[in-house]
Design an enzyme around this catalytic site. Structure first.
Site, short mmCIF file in Angstrom:
data_model
loop_
_atom_site.label_atom_id
_atom_site.label_comp_id
_atom_site.label_asym_id
_atom_site.label_seq_id
_atom_site.Cartn_x
_atom_site.Cartn_y
_atom_site.Cartn_z
N HIS A 181 37.44 21.19 -19.32
CA HIS A 181 36.65 22.12 -18.50
C HIS A 181 36.16 23.32 -19.31
CE1 HIS A 181 35.27 22.28 -14.48
NE2 HIS A 181 36.17 23.07 -13.93
N ASN A 234 35.67 28.79 -10.87
CA ASN A 234 35.10 28.79 -9.51
C ASN A 234 34.44 30.11 -9.13
OD1 ASN A 234 36.35 26.33 -9.57
ND2 ASN A 234 37.70 26.69 -7.85
N ASP A 260 30.73 21.76 -18.99
CA ASP A 260 31.20 20.38 -19.10
C ASP A 260 30.53 19.52 -18.04
OD1 ASP A 260 32.82 22.06 -17.27
OD2 ASP A 260 33.86 20.20 -16.83
N ASN A 305 32.12 23.28 -9.65
CA ASN A 305 32.32 24.52 -8.88
C ASN A 305 31.78 25.76 -9.58
OD1 ASN A 305 33.50 23.25 -6.66
ND2 ASN A 305 35.53 23.30 -7.59
#
Length: 196
Positions: A22, A66, A91, A112
């Site tokens: 991520h 997020n 990513d 997100n």
């Protein structure tokens, strides 16, 4: 196309997440600032580490993924950066490790960080540099939960492929920086020849 004035790499802060899939957006930013000789400093009003060279600002949000939109919106509004001058590096589950694609606008595909950026900016037509990390359905553990997958480090060969994609994206950085996206995409999206 206008030149890029703000590059934001997405990831999660802290050592625990540094090597995870991520965080490949952070990996790109680290490589870009090294290439350009830019130093990063934490700027609390932007909830980010920020570096500057000429009219270009490079940022790594200190928020969690997020909540990335808070940092991106603060930077874009303060510096008057339009969506066409903004590059988000993230990513991408739908690309294999080693793939890197540039595109403008589009959906969020369950990401997100992108979802929050779109919500905070109120637009989706910013540039994205998508770094492939693969999908768990194509991995050795196809039943693995997506959240668990993105928050784990890639296997060594996957990491090498992601680093290679970052290096290819850095090779077309001059074109990206000046807004020559067609030329950058032509180079980046063309597979290098397989060596015999």
């Amino acid at each position: 196309m206008p030149p890029i004035r703000l590059v934001v790499g997405l990831g999660n802060p802290g050592r625990r997440y540094a090597a995870t899939r991520h965080n490949s957006g952070f990996w790109f930013v680290d490589a870009l600032v090294a290439k350009l000789g830019v130093s990063m400093t934490h700027e609390s009003r932007f909830v980010s580490e920020v570096g500057k060279t000429g009219d270009l600002r490079i940022a790594r949000p200190s928020t969690y993924m997020n909540d990335s939109g808070r940092a991106v919106a603060a930077l874009a509004r303060f510096f008057g950066v339009s969506p066409g001058e903004l590059l988000i590096v993230h990513d991408e589950l739908d690309l294999r490790p080693g793939d890197a694609k540039l595109k403008q606008g589009g959906g969020v595909a369950g990401h997100n960080g992108l979802r929050d950026i779109q919500a905070q900016l109120g637009v989706s037509d910013f540039w994205r540099l998508r770094l492939g990390i693969g999908h768990p359905r194509d991995s050795a553990l196809p039943e693995q939960d997506v959240v668990d997958y993105v928050l784990k480090p890639p296997r060594p060969e996957e990491r090498d492929a992601i680093i290679n994609a970052i290096e290819r994206a850095l090779a077309v950085w001059p074109e990206i920086a000046r807004g020559d996206m067609e030329r950058a995409m032509m180079s980046l999206h063309t597979k290098p020849p397989i060596k015999p």
